[in-house]
Enzyme design. Sequence first.
Site, mmCIF file in Angstrom:
data_model
loop_
_atom_site.group_PDB
_atom_site.id
_atom_site.type_symbol
_atom_site.label_atom_id
_atom_site.label_comp_id
_atom_site.label_asym_id
_atom_site.label_seq_id
_atom_site.Cartn_x
_atom_site.Cartn_y
_atom_site.Cartn_z
ATOM 1 N N GLU A 183 0.839 -1.196 0.000
ATOM 2 C CA GLU A 183 0.000 0.000 0.000
ATOM 3 C C GLU A 183 0.872 1.243 0.000
ATOM 4 O OE1 GLU A 183 -2.782 -0.060 3.247
ATOM 5 O OE2 GLU A 183 -3.639 -1.991 2.663
ATOM 6 N N ALA A 192 -10.376 2.792 9.154
ATOM 7 C CA ALA A 192 -10.290 3.758 10.246
ATOM 8 C C ALA A 192 -10.644 5.168 9.799
ATOM 9 C CB ALA A 192 -8.883 3.755 10.831
ATOM 10 N N HIS A 214 -8.142 1.218 2.007
ATOM 11 C CA HIS A 214 -7.808 1.171 3.434
ATOM 12 C C HIS A 214 -8.583 2.238 4.210
ATOM 13 C CE1 HIS A 214 -4.439 -0.259 6.334
ATOM 14 N NE2 HIS A 214 -5.539 0.016 6.999
#
Length: 304
Positions: free
Chosen positions: A259, A280, A277
């Site tokens: 990533e 969060a 991603h």
Amino acid sequence: MRVLVTEPLSELGLDLLRRDFQVDVRPELAAEGLAGAIGPYDALVVRSQTKVTAAVLEAGESLKVVARAGIGLDNVDVEAATRRGVMVVNAPQSNIVSAAEHTMALLLSQARNVPAANAALKGGAWARERFQGVELSGKTLGLVGLGRVGSMVAQRAGAFGMRVIASDPYVSRDRAREIGVELMPTLEALLVQADFISIHLPRTAETEGLLGDRELALVKEGARLVNTARGGIVDEDALARALKDGRLAGAALDVFSEEPTIESPLFAIDGVVVTPHLGASTVEAQDKAGTSIAEMVSLSLRGE
């Protein structure tokens, strides 16, 4: 004392740090040049992109603490930090709700073809017949890992009428039973039963490549896999093969072996839902991570 921040941190967290320390925010160092810049800093605050290697830690002559504003520590060489006497802290509670909710979002998006249907309709096609999905109710969800996030996913899946099973050698049967989960004796026992498989493990030497060709060959035909934990736990090449040969009906991925990435053979496969991603990436999670990590850094630098 000086604190270096190399990745986005909430304003709440930055404000707390600035009360007691000189804070420099330098996002360009997340990609390169960190070892050359770290020398005068007492604390380093990162998220998931900055690689805190042994070389960085050796160059950190004044470094007392490395703070990861999130859960995982796979981008920090903890052993090298320990040898140098540098503390490593994180914010393990900060994003568990956001991660669990994103898991459910991906689970539902994949089961009901939401991204593909959205793209088709915006592209001018009313194609109801192309996007028949499956219900979650009555299906078996297999959780690979039953820690903080896995437990929250179990509770939410139960509300959808799913049977929830889990594989986790560190969780007792009594604890699993308390949250309505049936603990499996082995990972293999989970894979052969689950209609949906969801990963909730840290990326470590033990979990790297945990699900490869052999494991994916065991899954029920038509099963679907979700990973919001860490890339590298599922062998992406093996996953692509299992999807292409029809063993798996689909997958939903928020994390990847490398990533950031904008290219993967998985991106071209129908039935694969991907996000960059985002587990969060909520206002609440970032505020909790920022304030928690600011407190950790303050305590560390004060010797508490």
